[in-house]
Design an enzyme around this catalytic site. Structure first.
Site, PDB file in Angstrom:
ATOM      1  CB  CYS A 125      -0.947  -0.003   1.197  1.00 14.86           C
ATOM      2  SG  CYS A 125      -0.126  -0.226   2.790  1.00 14.86           S
ATOM      3  CG  HIS A 173      -3.974   1.178   4.746  1.00  9.35           C
ATOM      4  ND1 HIS A 173      -3.528   0.341   3.753  1.00  9.35           N
ATOM      5  CD2 HIS A 173      -4.976   1.921   4.196  1.00  9.35           C
ATOM      6  CE1 HIS A 173      -4.231   0.547   2.652  1.00  9.35           C
ATOM      7  NE2 HIS A 173      -5.110   1.497   2.900  1.00  9.35           N
TER       8      HIS A 173
END
EC number: 3.4.19.12
Length: 763
Positions: A463, A683
């Site tokens: 990510c 994230h």
């Protein structure tokens, strides 16, 4: 194009057909008899993108009974467009090949020596092709029926629909006899290059009478450097002239033929030397280097511009390399001849670059004169060419002027020592491998209308790489180019967002190379070394080719040709990461670390801060504060902690700063563009604004909108946050119910209130 890749795409088409039709036993049997490989495509969306079937897919969805599989879409396309051609053309008509969208649809006709004149009307793509009897009778005595390629008349249209050519009913005996005489000519099978060059010819919009010339046009020396539209094909000759009944004539041999120019060194080198460079497709990419806009004049090689009524080159588009006739063609005066003939292209014509795949097998280089060798000794024919002036922007690409050299690319396959070094930098050990999350992740875009700018993440892991690339793509979409409206910037066309992806990747690797060099890694599908010793193969690194460039413009051109590997994959994310590392060099990456034993990919395949910093700033430093911090241990030893040295184009915000774990410096917190990569709950996602004034005018920070995009959150609608810095929120409010994104936001704008505008807050 790699044969293995073609086989895997075809196998994926069949698997998709079996799956959608519910043929489970056959599906399982196929997997057993032909196991999948790393090149297999497992997503219908990815398969459509690889085959460029988006247009057919959207057209199919609008039908009452839409087809379910991509294979059926392709089949119906062929049946609809080519199923009835046999009724309208002669027996020698060839079935056109499947063409990529925005590329030429071949509509072949047999070559003829009759004086039949075809008139095409392309003012409206929905009108059929028409033939005028009056024009036929008018031009029978002095017109040519043979086209410049000898066998084919092609037309390129932006639409996917092709219309058959209507021929004149009841041809005269003279016409019929001419067909018979043509059949007796010792014609060889057209070479692959000749077939491809058939794609380059397209009649002018409006009524064009083929074979009727408007006469030569005087041109200046400057024009001759830009356009060589009038030139004779060197070392080539036409077929015999049509015989009139009762007065057979022997064809005259041409007494003056021009020779192919000798390849020269430097800027004036001919296309023959360029197309036959040992670097193969890399050197050919220079033909695609310059793109044009509707307002810019096309810089085509030629002796001058022809009138609007003359025949013209249609396809100066994504697959059209330039044709340089050389200095000899300039000095040779044109000889006018009205003999019918088949005039194939010369050997100077370079092989068309495989721009979407970025590669070209050597086997495709064939003799381009297989047709002309049978016809030497006949009359020379003036070749009429012109420039299309009503092209769609996305289809235009300028052929380079003669001063443009071939791409200076140094390519070499990866070796075992480099692969070991890369794995050590990535994982800390050469025994580790990329996970499936990394291998299957590429930079494919969202299909949702409101999120067309967004890159989709399949699973967790890479990510950080996706967020960094997403930020750079948004920079190109929002603040570069000529998009006039905000909505247009956030709803780009497929071509626009792909172009911005290539520019974003170019910026990342060029920045990593210190703005002096870049290394682009591409998968070849062939293993280049045998893993031995302390190394575990993963099927990716062993197949890489390393392409080194030292010019940014050439880097952009090269990436535009190979963007398919990054966008459609399957290794797009891996290829970009490796390109950034090698552009920086493993030695400098190791020097960037605070601890030399650090690595770029952490536990569970997560991106480390070093990897994100490498993509955002070009240096794999371990911290996000400004400059360098010295830590004195008290015994005289000083530890240097490296941070961000200059203001970044793309910013960074972290939830760790809210918890006082780190401090993000102003070089990242206040970037050049209002785009931030956000690190929250292990994230990475993206927060951005469309107002450049947000970083230049403090008054713009009172009330403004931010847009949030998370490629992994299965986001379907645009999330718009309204930030109000005039209404502060108490810091002692219970943080347990506050979305982490708001907490990250307040590390930049202290105490600002955030309105989610009806969207569900992400907790």
């Amino acid at each position: 194009m790699d044969t293995l890749f073609v086989e895997e795409v075809a196998a994926s088409l069949i698997r998709e057909f079996l799956s959608r039709k519910g043929l489970k036993k056959t599906y399982v049997t196929m997997d057993q008899e032909r196991p999948r490989s790393d090149l297999s495509i497992n997503s219908r969306n990815d398969l459509r993108k690889v085959l460029h079937l988006e247009f057919l897919y959207k057209e199919n969805k609008a039908k009452e009974n839409p087809l379910k599989t991509n294979l059926e879409l392709i089949t119906r396309y062929f049946l609809d467009h080519f199923g009835n051609i046999g009724n309208n053309v002669t027996q020698e008509t060839r079935i056109p090949e499947l063409s990529v969208p925005k590329k030429s649809n071949k509509l072949p006709l047999r070559s003829s020596e009759t004086t039949l004149v075809n008139i095409y009307h392309l003012a409206d793509e929905d009108e059929t092709w028409r033939t005028s009897l009056s024009e036929i009778s008018k031009a029978r005595h002095d017109s040519l029926d043979g086209d410049v390629l000898g066998h084919f008349v092609s037309s390129k249209r932006s639409s996917h629909k092709s219309r058959p050519i209507k021929t004149v009913a009841g041809e005269s005996p003279t016409v019929a006899s001419a067909w018979e005489k043509t059949d007796k000519l010792p014609m060889s099978e057209p070479s692959l290059d000749t077939k491809r060059m058939g794609e380059k010819v397209r009649p002018k919009s409006g009524l064009i009478v083929r074979g009727m010339m408007a006469g030569p046009i005087a041109s200046s020396p400057q024009d001759s450097l830009r356009k060589r539209s009038l030139r004779r094909s060197p070392a080539l000759s036409s077929a015999t002239q049509p015989h009139k009944e009762g007065s057979p004539q022997e064809p005259e041999l041409s007494t003056h033929t021009s020779t192919c120019p000798t390849p020269l060194e430097g800027p004036a080198s001919s296309t023959a030397s360029t197309s036959r460079s040992p670097q193969g497709p890399l050197s050919e990419l220079t033909w695609e280097k310059q793109r044009t806009s509707p307002g810019s004049p096309p810089h085509l090689p030629g002796k001058g511009l022809l009138p609007r009524g003359s025949g013209r080159w249609r396809d100066l588009s994504e697959d059209s390399p330039a044709v340089d006739s050389g200095s000899e063609a300039i000095r040779t005066p044109p000889k006018f001849s009205l003999s019918s003939g088949n005039v194939p292209k010369t050997q100077e014509r370079p092989e068309r670059a495989f721009e979407r795949q970025g590669s070209q097998p050597a086997s495709l280089r064939k003799n381009q004169l297989s047709v002309s060798n049978k016809l030497e000794g006949d009359l020379d024919v003036l070749q009429l060419e012109d420039v299309e002036d009503e092209l769609v922007r996305e289809e235009i690409i300028l052929s380079p002027v003669s001063s443009v050299l071939k791409l200076q690319v140094v390519s070499k396959p990866i070796d075992l020592s480099v692969a070991k070094d890369i794995k050590t930098i990535l994982f800390g050990s050469s025994f580790c491998c990329f996970s499936d999350e990394w291998k299957l992740q590429s930079f494919s875009f969202n299909d949702s209308v409101s999120l067309k700018y967004g890159i989709v993440q399949n699973k967790g892991g890479p990510c950080g790489v996706l967020a960094a690339v997403q930020g750079c793509v948004l920079q190109k979409l929002l603040f570069e180019g000529d998009s006039s409206a905000d909505c247009a910037r956030l709803q780009p066309s497929n071509a626009r967002r792909t172009h911005c992806l290539a520019l974003a990747i170019a910026d990342i690797v060029w920045r990593a190379g210190g703005c002096e060099r870049a290394v682009v890694t591409l998968a070849s599908g062939t293993q280049h070394f045998s893993p031995t010793g302390k190394y575990k193969a993963d099927g990716v690194l062993e197949t890489l080719i390393l392409h080194s460039l030292t010019c940014y413009e050439e880097l952009v051109t090269f990436l535009q040709q190979s963007i398919h590997q990054f966008e459609a994959g399957p290794y797009g994310c891996v290829l970009l990461t490796l390109s950034a590392i090698l552009s920086r060099s493993t030695e400098l990456v190791r020097q960037d670390f605070d601890v030399p034993t650090s690595h770029l990919i952490g536990a569970h395949g997560y991106c480390t801060q070093e990897l994100v910093n490498l993509l955002l700033t070009g240096k794999a430093v371990s911290n996000v504060f400004n400059d360098v911090v010295e830590l004195d241990s008290g015994n005289g030893d000083v530890t240097l902690l490296k941070g961000i040295s200059t203001r970044s184009d793309i910013g960074f915000l972290s939830l760790f700063e809210h918890y006082n774990v780190c401090q993000v410096g102003c070089f990242l917190k206040t970037p050049r563009f209002p785009i931030w990569v956000v690190c929250s709950e292990s994230h990475f996602s993206v927060l951005f604004s469309q107002q450049l004034e947000l970083l230049r005018d403090w008054r713009a920070e009172r009330l403004f909108d931010l847009y949030y995009y998370d490629g992994l959150a299965n986001q379907q609608e645009q999330i718009r946050l309204t930030v109000d810095t005039t209404q502060t929120v108490p810091e002692d409010r219970d943080n347990g119910l506050v979305p982490p994104l708001e907490l990250c936001n307040r590390t930049k704008w202290k105490g600002a209130s955030v309105n989610w505008n009806g969207s569900e807050p992400i907790l």
